[in-house]
Design an enzyme around this catalytic site. Structure first.
Site, PDB file in Angstrom:
ATOM      1  N   ASP A  39       0.852  -1.185   0.000  1.00  7.22           N
ATOM      2  CA  ASP A  39       0.000   0.000   0.000  1.00  7.22           C
ATOM      3  C   ASP A  39       0.892   1.240   0.000  1.00  7.22           C
ATOM      4  OD1 ASP A  39       0.942   0.239   2.575  1.00  7.22           O
ATOM      5  OD2 ASP A  39      -0.923  -0.345   3.527  1.00  7.22           O
ATOM      6  N   ASP A  98      -7.911  -7.381   0.710  1.00  7.37           N
ATOM      7  CA  ASP A  98      -6.971  -7.658   1.806  1.00  7.37           C
ATOM      8  C   ASP A  98      -7.626  -7.235   3.095  1.00  7.37           C
ATOM      9  OD1 ASP A  98      -5.524  -5.020   3.160  1.00  7.37           O
ATOM     10  OD2 ASP A  98      -6.428  -4.614   1.210  1.00  7.37           O
ATOM     11  N   CYS A 155     -12.916 -28.913   7.902  1.00 12.54           N
ATOM     12  CA  CYS A 155     -11.730 -28.111   7.589  1.00 12.54           C
ATOM     13  C   CYS A 155     -10.470 -28.982   7.660  1.00 12.54           C
ATOM     14  CB  CYS A 155     -11.618 -26.951   8.573  1.00 12.54           C
ATOM     15  SG  CYS A 155     -10.171 -25.907   8.305  1.00 12.54           S
ATOM     16  N   CYS A 195      -7.305 -27.718   7.857  1.00 13.96           N
ATOM     17  CA  CYS A 195      -6.148 -26.997   8.405  1.00 13.96           C
ATOM     18  C   CYS A 195      -5.576 -27.747   9.613  1.00 13.96           C
ATOM     19  CB  CYS A 195      -6.548 -25.573   8.785  1.00 13.96           C
ATOM     20  SG  CYS A 195      -7.261 -25.432  10.444  1.00 13.96           S
ATOM     21  N   CYS A 215      -7.698 -27.846  12.877  1.00 16.96           N
ATOM     22  CA  CYS A 215      -8.885 -28.710  12.869  1.00 16.96           C
ATOM     23  C   CYS A 215      -8.528 -30.191  12.727  1.00 16.96           C
ATOM     24  CB  CYS A 215      -9.826 -28.291  11.731  1.00 16.96           C
ATOM     25  SG  CYS A 215     -10.567 -26.666  12.004  1.00 16.96           S
ATOM     26  N   HIS A 262      -5.883 -21.404  10.859  1.00 16.17           N
ATOM     27  CA  HIS A 262      -7.251 -21.811  10.541  1.00 16.17           C
ATOM     28  C   HIS A 262      -8.001 -20.699   9.789  1.00 16.17           C
ATOM     29  CE1 HIS A 262     -11.374 -23.218  10.841  1.00 16.17           C
ATOM     30  NE2 HIS A 262     -11.659 -21.991  11.239  1.00 16.17           N
TER      31      HIS A 262
END
Length: 376
Positions: A93, A267, A305, A307, A310, A336
């Site tokens: 940015d 974002d 999930c 990830c 999880c 996660h």
């Protein structure tokens, strides 16, 4: 479009779009969610882990990096990619938003902004030219124009004055950016929640000509309804053959609504910040792991999930490590959340490509309205 940078729009479904942004450092699949690496790190994550969640591109903050450790130092050390060990695209940015929201004693003139650092009170100046220089020193792949972003709500006259200043700064940013093959420059549309000002801004930016276009000045306190009201027309004002980036958004509902209205990139610090404060985003809404209801729960956060949080840990453990202020809590919940956000993006890309985006969207909202699984 900049040499070595291209946008390939592959499919549309309603106003939702999917495609690929091609850069010398790799492809960015759109719609894309960019995790925020404020100070050269996505907090609580290793770069390889961020990539494993499905992220193609990271965001870096000009304001934070210019104050610490300094853009010139990062340049001497080989640029931001090497410095933070991320070899894929980085978008930076311009610093304008942080100056507005964080800096102390700031003074705004036609030339730029002078301000005191929120870290140590040291005095600094940012202008379109200096912002372009800093982003060049960082070596970012996608550079943002320097702009001014007033907090909403604001008087329309103030929004108009600010937008026109940003458009003059956009032209100066383009001139200062120069010819940099392989690096892209995005213009930023401003104009608050006023359609005529948004149209004027889009016209001014298109006349200058940019590699992509951002929709700025939203997610600054106006609320979702007002934001969606602007997104009902703002993306269509920007060139169809260039990426459209909605800055600083957002919650899962915001992201899906933005994509439905023609946005390609987003974002937000939300998935990482929420992970550190014990909030997990799931298909069934937000889970507050700090709540006592989880302390004996052997089930995962989200059984669908994949990830690490999880797959390998139960809610009781995640509750325990959060309550104990263990670092692994931030690591697992952040992973996660980023995984879930990237899963949303992948789901939307596939649905748009298959022409079933509306059905996907309906299922997404229906699942979230179910709420979390009942307590044991």
């Amino acid at each position: 479009m900049a040499e070595g940078f291209a946008f390939d729009l592959q499919a549309t479904d309603g106003r939702a779009r999917t495609g690929v942004i091609r850069t010398p450092r790799g492809e960015i699949r759109t719609p894309a969610f960019m995790p925020v690496g404020t100070a050269g790190t996505v907090k609580a994550m290793l770069p390889g882990s961020v990539r494993e969640t499905g992220a193609d591109v990271l965001l870096g903050n000009t304001y934070h990096l210019m104050l610490r450790p300094g853009a010139e130092r990062i340049d001497r050390l080989g640029g931001l990619h090497r410095f933070m060990n991320w070899d894929r695209p980085i978008l930076t940015d311009s610093g304008g938003f942080q100056v507005m929201s964080l800096a102390e004693l700031r003074k705004l003139t036609e030339d730029g902004v002078t301000f005191r650092s929120h870290i140590d009170g040291s005095k600094h100046a940012l202008s379109p030219e200096r912002s372009m220089e800093i982003q060049r020193l960082l070596g970012s792949d996608i550079v943002m124009c320097f702009d001014e972003c007033p907090a909403l709500p604001a008087e329309e006259a103030q929004v108009a004055e600010s937008m026109r200043l940003s458009m003059r700064w956009a032209a100066r940013s383009k001139e200062a950016f120069g010819d940099r093959p392989g690096h892209a420059l995005f213009g930023i549309q401003q104009g608050g929640v006023t359609r005529d000002l948004r149209a004027e801004s889009a016209e001014a930016l298109t006349a200058v000509g940019f590699d992509g276009y951002a929709i700025g000045g939203l997610a600054v306190g106006e609320g979702q309804a007002a934001m969606f009201g602007v997104l009902d027309y703002a993306p269509e004002m920007l060139p169809r053959d260039r990426p459209r980036y909605l800055m600083g958004v957002g919650k899962p509902d915001d992201i899906v609504g933005a994509v439905a209205r023609g946005v390609d990139m987003m974002d937000c610090v939300l998935p990482t910040r929420s992970g550190r404060t014990g909030q997990a985003f799931t298909r069934r809404g937000v889970v507050n792991i700090k709540n006592a209801r989880h302390q004996d729960d052997p089930r995962p956060l989200d059984e669908d999930c994949a990830c690490p949080a999880c797959r390998a840990y139960c809610r009781a453990y995640l509750h325990h490590v959060f309550r104990s202020q263990e670092i692994i809590s931030s690591m697992l919940l952040t992973w996660h959340n980023l995984h879930y956000f990237q899963e949303i993006m992948a789901g939307m890309r596939a649905a748009i490509a298959d022409g079933r985006f509306e059905a996907w969207q309906s299922q997404f909202h229906a699942q979230r309205q179910e709420g979390d699984i009942p307590p044991l």
